[in-house]
Write a protein that holds these residues in place. Structure first.
Motif, mmCIF file in Angstrom:
data_model
loop_
_atom_site.group_PDB
_atom_site.id
_atom_site.type_symbol
_atom_site.label_atom_id
_atom_site.label_comp_id
_atom_site.label_asym_id
_atom_site.label_seq_id
_atom_site.Cartn_x
_atom_site.Cartn_y
_atom_site.Cartn_z
ATOM 1 N N ILE A 20 -51.721 -26.215 8.968
ATOM 2 C CA ILE A 20 -51.963 -27.277 7.994
ATOM 3 C C ILE A 20 -50.835 -27.263 6.965
ATOM 4 O O ILE A 20 -50.165 -26.235 6.762
ATOM 5 C CB ILE A 20 -53.334 -27.125 7.296
ATOM 6 C CG1 ILE A 20 -53.407 -25.817 6.483
ATOM 7 C CG2 ILE A 20 -54.467 -27.182 8.319
ATOM 8 C CD1 ILE A 20 -53.077 -25.968 5.022
ATOM 9 N N SER A 21 -50.613 -28.406 6.339
ATOM 10 C CA SER A 21 -49.649 -28.481 5.236
ATOM 11 C C SER A 21 -50.289 -29.242 4.088
ATOM 12 O O SER A 21 -51.238 -30.014 4.271
ATOM 13 C CB SER A 21 -48.345 -29.154 5.679
ATOM 14 O OG SER A 21 -48.570 -30.495 6.058
ATOM 15 N N MET B 178 -57.424 -24.422 -4.183
ATOM 16 C CA MET B 178 -58.397 -24.670 -3.119
ATOM 17 C C MET B 178 -57.786 -24.408 -1.756
ATOM 18 O O MET B 178 -58.406 -23.773 -0.888
ATOM 19 C CB MET B 178 -58.901 -26.109 -3.225
ATOM 20 C CG MET B 178 -59.943 -26.516 -2.180
ATOM 21 S SD MET B 178 -59.252 -26.966 -0.573
ATOM 22 C CE MET B 178 -58.239 -28.363 -1.028
ATOM 23 N N VAL B 179 -56.555 -24.868 -1.533
ATOM 24 C CA VAL B 179 -55.890 -24.658 -0.251
ATOM 25 C C VAL B 179 -55.650 -23.167 -0.012
ATOM 26 O O VAL B 179 -55.904 -22.637 1.072
ATOM 27 C CB VAL B 179 -54.560 -25.435 -0.202
ATOM 28 C CG1 VAL B 179 -53.738 -25.055 1.028
ATOM 29 C CG2 VAL B 179 -54.839 -26.935 -0.197
ATOM 30 N N ALA B 180 -55.178 -22.458 -1.038
ATOM 31 C CA ALA B 180 -54.885 -21.032 -0.898
ATOM 32 C C ALA B 180 -56.129 -20.220 -0.580
ATOM 33 O O ALA B 180 -56.054 -19.217 0.140
ATOM 34 C CB ALA B 180 -54.231 -20.510 -2.182
ATOM 35 N N ASP C 97 -53.296 -17.498 5.760
ATOM 36 C CA ASP C 97 -51.831 -17.338 5.761
ATOM 37 C C ASP C 97 -51.113 -18.440 4.980
ATOM 38 O O ASP C 97 -50.087 -18.969 5.426
ATOM 39 C CB ASP C 97 -51.291 -17.314 7.200
ATOM 40 C CG ASP C 97 -51.861 -16.162 7.999
ATOM 41 O OD1 ASP C 97 -52.168 -15.126 7.399
ATOM 42 O OD2 ASP C 97 -52.003 -16.306 9.224
ATOM 43 N N VAL C 98 -51.638 -18.792 3.821
ATOM 44 C CA VAL C 98 -51.046 -19.874 3.029
ATOM 45 C C VAL C 98 -49.870 -19.354 2.210
ATOM 46 O O VAL C 98 -49.963 -18.329 1.529
ATOM 47 C CB VAL C 98 -52.096 -20.508 2.097
ATOM 48 C CG1 VAL C 98 -51.450 -21.534 1.172
ATOM 49 C CG2 VAL C 98 -53.211 -21.157 2.913
ATOM 50 N N ILE D 91 -47.962 -24.262 3.329
ATOM 51 C CA ILE D 91 -48.166 -24.191 4.777
ATOM 52 C C ILE D 91 -49.174 -23.079 5.048
ATOM 53 O O ILE D 91 -49.062 -21.972 4.506
ATOM 54 C CB ILE D 91 -46.853 -23.870 5.521
ATOM 55 C CG1 ILE D 91 -45.749 -24.872 5.154
ATOM 56 C CG2 ILE D 91 -47.084 -23.856 7.029
ATOM 57 C CD1 ILE D 91 -45.976 -26.271 5.637
ATOM 58 N N GLY D 92 -50.168 -23.369 5.874
ATOM 59 C CA GLY D 92 -51.177 -22.369 6.227
ATOM 60 C C GLY D 92 -51.790 -22.699 7.575
ATOM 61 O O GLY D 92 -51.263 -23.526 8.323
ATOM 62 N N ARG D 93 -52.916 -22.060 7.878
ATOM 63 C CA ARG D 93 -53.579 -22.281 9.164
ATOM 64 C C ARG D 93 -55.080 -22.380 8.966
ATOM 65 O O ARG D 93 -55.643 -21.763 8.065
ATOM 66 C CB ARG D 93 -53.288 -21.146 10.136
ATOM 67 C CG ARG D 93 -51.854 -21.033 10.609
ATOM 68 C CD ARG D 93 -51.730 -19.951 11.664
ATOM 69 N NE ARG D 93 -52.234 -18.680 11.172
ATOM 70 C CZ ARG D 93 -52.704 -17.708 11.958
ATOM 71 N NH1 ARG D 93 -52.737 -17.868 13.258
ATOM 72 N NH2 ARG D 93 -53.130 -16.574 11.433
ATOM 73 N N ILE D 94 -55.734 -23.142 9.842
ATOM 74 C CA ILE D 94 -57.183 -23.054 9.956
ATOM 75 C C ILE D 94 -57.486 -22.352 11.267
ATOM 76 O O ILE D 94 -57.014 -22.764 12.337
ATOM 77 C CB ILE D 94 -57.876 -24.430 9.874
ATOM 78 C CG1 ILE D 94 -59.389 -24.235 10.021
ATOM 79 C CG2 ILE D 94 -57.323 -25.424 10.877
ATOM 80 C CD1 ILE D 94 -60.198 -25.452 9.643
#
Length: 310
Positions: A141-142, A153-155, A160-161, A250-253
């Motif tokens: 995800i970005s 919230m995203v972090a 792995d954000v 940048i991270g992952r779900i």
């Protein structure tokens, strides 16, 4: 393809549509865009966005996932749109394989209904559904933002954000590769002009509000704060709000992020929470390995590399 509508509260309905421009009739697609613009008009105070889905970009409508929350005015009366999220699907490559990054995109909520916990539906639920329909494969995800509440919230929601003030945040080569490709090929998805700079060390977009997103620029005082002060401090230190900077995260779900989302939205003490966690654990222990094993023609990252062409 996802095309779901369900009752999500006493007077709320939620609709999630994947790639509406490719799968819905033109009239229905135009109605979705009209609903988005109606919400935007309440949020931007007569300003207009000139990029992406709100600008009528037909190509974006074929490569996005739209989530809209409606409020029923009466029990059987019409529903009015009150919040939305447009999640863009960005084509990139990773380890010489084509992949998709889900860009969290634009979120707007009618000011009269803020504080009702709609962010959990607008951000997390759509990503979890996309993760599950992808057979549980981790998805990148970005996110581009200057708002501490959103950055935090995203972090805290995804895995792995980077960047983030969390002590475990690190910039891997995959993070850097994806950020470079997004900045090189997909700036139009989040309204950043070609003249905007990109600091690869900090993952900061400098002078970001020049590509159609001008109306979204905020001062630090105007940006919604996060409940944890470390995210407010991080954004204030990293970003020049007068110039108009953004973080690109940048991270992952993955299964861990999906489980964390369910625990936050539906606590394990409730029936919904227990059911969700049991299904996720069952998928982790049984179903996902079986799906991976029975799909010999698909690459599964470290579990099985892509087949080499002869």
């Amino acid at each position: 393809m996802i095309n779901l509508t369900w009752r999500s509260g006493r007077d709320l309905w939620t609709r999630i549509v994947e790639r509406p421009g490719a799968h819905l009739p033109d009239t229905e697609t135009r109605k979705l865009v009209d609903d988005l613009r109606a919400i935007a008009s309440l949020t931007l105070n007569d300003s207009e966005l000139e990029y992406g889905v709100l600008g009528g970009d037909a190509e974006r409508l074929k490569n996005c996932v739209i989530t809209i929350v409606y409020q029923a005015e009466t029990k059987n009366g019409p529903r009015r749109p009150i919040a939305f999220n447009v999640l863009s699907l960005l084509d990139v490559e990773l380890s010489s394989r084509p992949t998709t990054v889900m860009h969290l995109g634009l979120v707007m909520v009618d000011p009269t209904v803020r504080g009702r916990g709609l962010s959990a539906t607008l951000y997390g639920l759509t990503c979890v559904l996309m993760f599950l329909t992808g057979q549980g494969r981790p998805l990148w995800i970005s996110n581009v933002t200057q708002v501490p509440a959103v950055a935090g919230m995203v972090a805290e929601t995804f895995s792995d954000v980077f960047p983030s003030p969390r002590p475990d945040a690190r910039r891997s080569f995959d993070h850097l590769s994806l950020a470079r490709q997004i900045m090189a090929r997909h700036r139009a998805a989040f309204g950043v002009g070609t003249e905007a700079g990109f600091d690869e060390t900090r993952f900061v977009i400098t002078d970001a509000y020049t590509g159609g997103s001008d109306a979204l620029k905020k001062t630090f005082a105007q940006a919604a704060p996060h409940r944890k002060q470390k995210y407010n401090d991080f954004c204030q230190q990293q970003l020049d709000y007068e110039r108009g900077d953004d973080l690109i995260q940048i991270g992952r779900i993955d299964m861990a992020a999906a489980g964390q989302y369910l625990r936050k939205v539906a606590p394990p003490t409730t029936a919904i929470g227990l059911t969700g966690l049991v299904l996720l654990l069952g998928a982790r222990m049984t179903f996902l390995p079986l799906i991976h094993w029975l799909s010999p023609n698909r690459a599964w990252g470290v579990l099985r590399p892509a087949k080499q062409k002869p």
